[in-house]
Write a protein that holds these residues in place. Structure first.
Motif, PDB file in Angstrom:
ATOM      1  N   THR A   6       0.834  -1.209   0.000  1.00 10.58           N
ATOM      2  CA  THR A   6       0.000   0.000   0.000  1.00 10.58           C
ATOM      3  C   THR A   6       0.863   1.250   0.000  1.00 10.58           C
ATOM      4  OG1 THR A   6      -1.812  -1.151   1.108  1.00 10.58           O
ATOM      5  CG2 THR A   6      -1.796   1.252   1.257  1.00 10.58           C
ATOM      6  N   VAL A   7       1.900   1.274   0.810  1.00 10.46           N
ATOM      7  CA  VAL A   7       2.799   2.439   0.851  1.00 10.46           C
ATOM      8  C   VAL A   7       3.441   2.643  -0.514  1.00 10.46           C
ATOM      9  CG1 VAL A   7       4.954   3.334   1.830  1.00 10.46           C
ATOM     10  CG2 VAL A   7       3.229   2.329   3.328  1.00 10.46           C
ATOM     11  N   GLU A   9       2.326   1.742  -3.397  1.00 11.25           N
ATOM     12  CA  GLU A   9       1.304   2.195  -4.353  1.00 11.25           C
ATOM     13  C   GLU A   9       0.975   3.672  -4.143  1.00 11.25           C
ATOM     14  OE1 GLU A   9      -0.926   2.371  -7.549  1.00 11.25           O
ATOM     15  OE2 GLU A   9       0.282   0.628  -7.026  1.00 11.25           O
ATOM     16  N   GLU A  10       0.870   4.113  -2.882  1.00  8.95           N
ATOM     17  CA  GLU A  10       0.579   5.515  -2.587  1.00  8.95           C
ATOM     18  C   GLU A  10       1.669   6.448  -3.108  1.00  8.95           C
ATOM     19  OE1 GLU A  10       0.067   5.570   1.648  1.00  8.95           O
ATOM     20  OE2 GLU A  10      -2.008   4.864   1.526  1.00  8.95           O
ATOM     21  N   LEU A  11       2.897   5.984  -3.120  1.00 13.43           N
ATOM     22  CA  LEU A  11       4.019   6.816  -3.551  1.00 13.43           C
ATOM     23  C   LEU A  11       4.268   6.768  -5.057  1.00 13.43           C
ATOM     24  CD1 LEU A  11       6.479   6.051  -0.640  1.00 13.43           C
ATOM     25  CD2 LEU A  11       5.276   8.203  -1.086  1.00 13.43           C
ATOM     26  N   LYS A  13       2.515   7.469  -7.918  1.00 11.90           N
ATOM     27  CA  LYS A  13       2.186   8.631  -8.753  1.00 11.90           C
ATOM     28  C   LYS A  13       3.027   9.860  -8.401  1.00 11.90           C
ATOM     29  CE  LYS A  13      -1.716  11.351 -10.476  1.00 11.90           C
ATOM     30  NZ  LYS A  13      -1.399  12.708 -10.118  1.00 11.90           N
TER      31      LYS A  13
END
Length: 119
Positions: A6-7, A9-11, A13
């Motif tokens: 998740t981390v 994926e959040e970073l 973009k």
């Protein structure tokens, strides 16, 4: 909560956008990263475990995710990750118990997903 995938994926973009804004800086960092983590007197697995421990000490969730994944890809076992994280308790005290738990959860997440059909 996921401290691994998740981390990352959040970073994805915002990191891509910044990389497009300063490509030569990112290219230099990529080369440094490859050189620093290459096999040498210390093998790449050990270097990833060191980086994971430093990520805990720096309280950097993105670094934790990256180096937990890197350690798994280089063959680290859960006991090795746990011991590397344990050293951060000595050096960093209480905050390491929080970020260390996050790091171990991220490592376990990548470790569980790493197999012939993973990544």
């Amino acid at each position: 909560m996921s401290y691994g995938k998740t981390v990352r994926e959040e970073l994805r973009k915002p990191s891509r956008e910044l990389r497009q804004a300063i490509p030569s800086v990112y290219e230099g960092y990529r080369r440094l990263h490859e050189a620093a983590l290459a096999d040498g007197a210390l093998d790449a697995k050990t270097k990833e475990l060191i980086a994971l421990a430093i990520a805990v000490s720096k309280e950097c969730d993105g670094c934790i995710a990256a180096h937990a994944h890197g350690a798994v890809l280089r063959g680290a076992q859960p006991a090795e990750a746990a011991e590397a994280i344990g050293v951060t308790f000595l050096m960093n005290g209480g905050p390491a118990t929080v970020y260390g738990a996050r790091a171990y959860a991220a490592f376990e997440e990548f470790y569980a997903g790493h197999g012939p059909a993973s990544d």
